[in-house]
Design a protein around this motif. Structure first.
Motif, mmCIF file in Angstrom:
data_model
loop_
_atom_site.group_PDB
_atom_site.id
_atom_site.type_symbol
_atom_site.label_atom_id
_atom_site.label_comp_id
_atom_site.label_asym_id
_atom_site.label_seq_id
_atom_site.Cartn_x
_atom_site.Cartn_y
_atom_site.Cartn_z
ATOM 1 N N VAL A 98 0.846 -1.203 0.000
ATOM 2 C CA VAL A 98 0.000 0.000 0.000
ATOM 3 C C VAL A 98 0.880 1.252 0.000
ATOM 4 N N SER A 99 1.968 1.205 0.764
ATOM 5 C CA SER A 99 2.889 2.336 0.808
ATOM 6 C C SER A 99 3.456 2.637 -0.579
ATOM 7 N N HIS A 100 3.832 1.601 -1.323
ATOM 8 C CA HIS A 100 4.342 1.815 -2.682
ATOM 9 C C HIS A 100 3.265 2.414 -3.588
ATOM 10 N N GLN A 101 2.042 1.982 -3.383
ATOM 11 C CA GLN A 101 0.928 2.525 -4.165
ATOM 12 C C GLN A 101 0.776 4.024 -3.903
ATOM 13 N N ILE A 102 0.916 4.418 -2.633
ATOM 14 C CA ILE A 102 0.791 5.830 -2.260
ATOM 15 C C ILE A 102 1.962 6.641 -2.810
ATOM 16 N N ARG A 103 3.158 6.075 -2.769
ATOM 17 C CA ARG A 103 4.326 6.798 -3.290
ATOM 18 C C ARG A 103 4.222 7.009 -4.795
ATOM 19 N N ASP A 104 3.605 6.073 -5.475
ATOM 20 C CA ASP A 104 3.386 6.254 -6.912
ATOM 21 C C ASP A 104 2.491 7.466 -7.166
ATOM 22 N N ILE A 105 1.514 7.675 -6.289
ATOM 23 C CA ILE A 105 0.661 8.863 -6.402
ATOM 24 C C ILE A 105 1.499 10.121 -6.190
ATOM 25 N N PHE A 106 2.341 10.135 -5.155
ATOM 26 C CA PHE A 106 3.202 11.292 -4.903
ATOM 27 C C PHE A 106 4.011 11.651 -6.139
ATOM 28 N N ARG A 107 4.594 10.622 -6.766
ATOM 29 C CA ARG A 107 5.530 10.871 -7.877
ATOM 30 C C ARG A 107 4.818 11.315 -9.150
ATOM 31 N N ASP A 108 3.491 11.273 -9.152
ATOM 32 C CA ASP A 108 2.743 11.877 -10.248
ATOM 33 C C ASP A 108 2.790 13.401 -10.177
ATOM 34 N N GLY A 131 1.508 21.991 -13.635
ATOM 35 C CA GLY A 131 0.841 23.258 -13.903
ATOM 36 C C GLY A 131 -0.409 23.485 -13.082
ATOM 37 N N ILE A 132 -0.446 22.977 -11.874
ATOM 38 C CA ILE A 132 -1.639 23.101 -11.017
ATOM 39 C C ILE A 132 -1.719 24.495 -10.396
ATOM 40 N N GLY A 133 -0.565 25.070 -10.053
ATOM 41 C CA GLY A 133 -0.551 26.456 -9.616
ATOM 42 C C GLY A 133 -0.663 26.708 -8.135
ATOM 43 N N SER A 134 -0.897 25.686 -7.327
ATOM 44 C CA SER A 134 -1.066 25.885 -5.892
ATOM 45 C C SER A 134 -0.614 24.647 -5.138
ATOM 46 N N ALA A 135 0.288 24.830 -4.187
ATOM 47 C CA ALA A 135 0.744 23.708 -3.371
ATOM 48 C C ALA A 135 -0.394 23.152 -2.530
ATOM 49 N N THR A 136 -1.265 24.029 -2.071
ATOM 50 C CA THR A 136 -2.425 23.575 -1.302
ATOM 51 C C THR A 136 -3.327 22.685 -2.158
ATOM 52 N N ARG A 137 -3.529 23.101 -3.408
ATOM 53 C CA ARG A 137 -4.356 22.303 -4.304
ATOM 54 C C ARG A 137 -3.710 20.954 -4.589
ATOM 55 N N ILE A 138 -2.377 20.940 -4.751
ATOM 56 C CA ILE A 138 -1.679 19.669 -4.968
ATOM 57 C C ILE A 138 -1.908 18.738 -3.779
ATOM 58 N N ALA A 139 -1.778 19.266 -2.567
ATOM 59 C CA ALA A 139 -1.988 18.452 -1.368
ATOM 60 C C ALA A 139 -3.399 17.886 -1.331
ATOM 61 N N GLU A 140 -4.388 18.691 -1.707
ATOM 62 C CA GLU A 140 -5.768 18.221 -1.701
ATOM 63 C C GLU A 140 -5.987 17.141 -2.766
ATOM 64 N N LEU A 141 -5.392 17.322 -3.936
ATOM 65 C CA LEU A 141 -5.523 16.317 -4.986
ATOM 66 C C LEU A 141 -4.890 14.995 -4.563
ATOM 67 N N ILE A 142 -3.732 15.074 -3.916
ATOM 68 C CA ILE A 142 -3.055 13.860 -3.447
ATOM 69 C C ILE A 142 -3.905 13.140 -2.411
ATOM 70 N N ARG A 143 -4.449 13.887 -1.460
ATOM 71 C CA ARG A 143 -5.277 13.278 -0.415
ATOM 72 C C ARG A 143 -6.513 12.619 -1.032
ATOM 73 N N ALA A 144 -7.115 13.293 -2.012
ATOM 74 C CA ALA A 144 -8.314 12.740 -2.653
ATOM 75 C C ALA A 144 -7.976 11.462 -3.419
ATOM 76 N N ARG A 145 -6.830 11.431 -4.110
ATOM 77 C CA ARG A 145 -6.446 10.230 -4.844
ATOM 78 C C ARG A 145 -6.114 9.071 -3.915
ATOM 79 N N ILE A 146 -5.449 9.363 -2.799
ATOM 80 C CA ILE A 146 -5.155 8.306 -1.829
ATOM 81 C C ILE A 146 -6.449 7.664 -1.338
ATOM 82 N N LYS A 147 -7.432 8.503 -1.044
ATOM 83 C CA LYS A 147 -8.708 7.980 -0.548
ATOM 84 C C LYS A 147 -9.425 7.164 -1.624
ATOM 85 N N ALA A 148 -9.403 7.662 -2.850
ATOM 86 C CA ALA A 148 -10.111 6.977 -3.936
ATOM 87 C C ALA A 148 -9.438 5.666 -4.321
ATOM 88 N N GLU A 149 -8.090 5.647 -4.310
ATOM 89 C CA GLU A 149 -7.366 4.494 -4.827
ATOM 90 C C GLU A 149 -6.997 3.465 -3.759
#
Length: 376
Positions: A98-108, A131-149
């Motif tokens: 699971v940790s490797h799965q999460i790190r793959d999300i980070f590296r996207d 080109g997302i433009g916001s570190a906060t938005r990146i963090a939210e996208l990562i959290r959402a993908r972790i939950k979904a995947e």
């Protein structure tokens, strides 16, 4: 104290040229994986670890934490605090996958990922590679993908350095985010209990309390000479941390120094035959981790802790990396034979491979977007 903020709060803030760091920390990771995989455990107090007289909690669910249970607590204490606590044996291969799965999300989102353990990592997203433009938005996208995947939740801290990002990730747990903007770091740290500072354990916090230091503000009030007198080589770190300063970079190539496994026995073992049997089990655990991490190493170390907590170690280094499991086991058993017979029964045994030559895939080159993050 910083509150969660939407990205609009940060896009117009000053501070161009500062780094943008995210610290992601999975929520009660091992326990959450167990609750995900076994619906009968959901909503119940769960502890991952052994429930024997010498068992220790590796982690526990938030339902268990409400009773005062926590990581590294003796199992007997945890059961006293929460009689209905459900114990589950660790499944490290599952957690690692699971940790490797999460790190793959980070590296996207960035090649600059520095794992601290299976359940947390730093990310440097200064270069906006998508080109997302916001570190906060990146963090939210990562959290959402972790939950979904993965079906799991993560908390995140977003700030301009590693120290504050790590503090922030713990601020709104579980399943929360906290953003500390440039200019807010010193005030954020000033209100923080020093016991939450990375590197200050319970004993260190107690010693600081005796010196009148309980918060970041108390620490910032002490000059560098006072800190050096009382804390020696740690003084410079404490001086900077109290002011929200951390110059460390996120290092994607942070080298692993060793791979190992150890086991605390339910009962002390004095028999040579029983110790050999236990060593063979630990060989299997360790070699499994070595293969998963694709590590090669030249030094094998055997560690024993005796009944009175005295530690014994024996090590052997080779001119070339250990070639396979059989050689690894052979060296481990030879080290044990050097120590037998032992003066006391053994309560813990561990085996480690070090002087590693890792075969990890190279991180891709950092691609800089034409559009830098405006701020957060």
């Amino acid at each position: 104290m910083a509150e969660p903020a939407d990205e609009a709060d940060f896009d117009d803030a000053p501070g161009q040229g500062l780094r943008k760091i995210i610290h992601v920390d999975m929520d009660a990771f091992y326990a959450s994986v167990e609750q995900r995989d076994d619906p009968a455990l959901r909503g119940k107090p769960v502890a991952v670890g052994g429930d024997g007289p010498r068992g220790v909690l590796t982690t526990c669910s938030y339902e268990a934490r409400k009773f005062g249970c926590r990581s590294a607590m003796p199992s007997v204490t945890a059961k006293r605090l929460c009689p209905q606590l459900i114990f589950v044996r660790p499944r490290f291969p599952v957690y690692t996958a699971v940790s490797h799965q999460i790190r793959d999300i980070f590296r996207d989102y960035t090649p600059l990922v520095e794992p601290l353990s299976l359940d947390e990592a730093y990310l440097d997203v200064t270069a906006d590679v998508k080109g997302i433009g916001s570190a906060t938005r990146i963090a939210e996208l990562i959290r959402a993908r972790i939950k979904a995947e993965t079906g799991l939740t993560a908390s995140a801290g977003v700030s301009y350095n590693k120290f504050i990002a790590k503090l922030a990730s713990d601020q709104n747990k579980p399943d929360g985010i906290c953003v500390v903007r440039p200019g807010e770091g010193a005030a954020f740290v000033a209100a923080m209990p020093v016991k939450r500072f990375h590197g200050i354990g319970p004993r260190g916090a107690e010693r600081m309390k005796q010196l009148g230091i309980e918060t970041g503000a108390d620490l910032a009030a002490k000059d560098i000479y006072f800190l050096r007198e009382h804390f020696g080589s740690q003084a410079d770190y404490l001086y900077r941390a109290a002011r929200g300063i951390d110059l460390r970079q996120v290092k994607a190539d942070r080298a692993r120094k060793s791979v190992g496994a150890e086991r605390t026995f339910d009962h002390d073992i004095s028999s040579g035959a029983a110790l050999r049997e236990q060593l063979e089990r630990i060989v299997g655990l360790t070699w499994d981790r070595i293969e998963r991490s694709r590590s090669e190493g030249r030094t094998v170390t055997l560690k024993l802790k005796l009944k009175d907590f005295t530690g014994l170690t024996r090590a052997r280094s080779l001119p070339k990396p250990v070639r396979d499991r059989n050689q690894f086991a052979e060296i481990g058993h030879a080290l044990l034979e050097e120590l037998l017979p032992l003066p006391q029964p053994v309560r813990l045994m561990g085996l480690t491979l070090s002087q590693l030559i890792e075969d990890e895939p190279e991180a891709p080159a950092l691609v800089r977007s034409a559009s830098q993050l405006s701020l957060f």
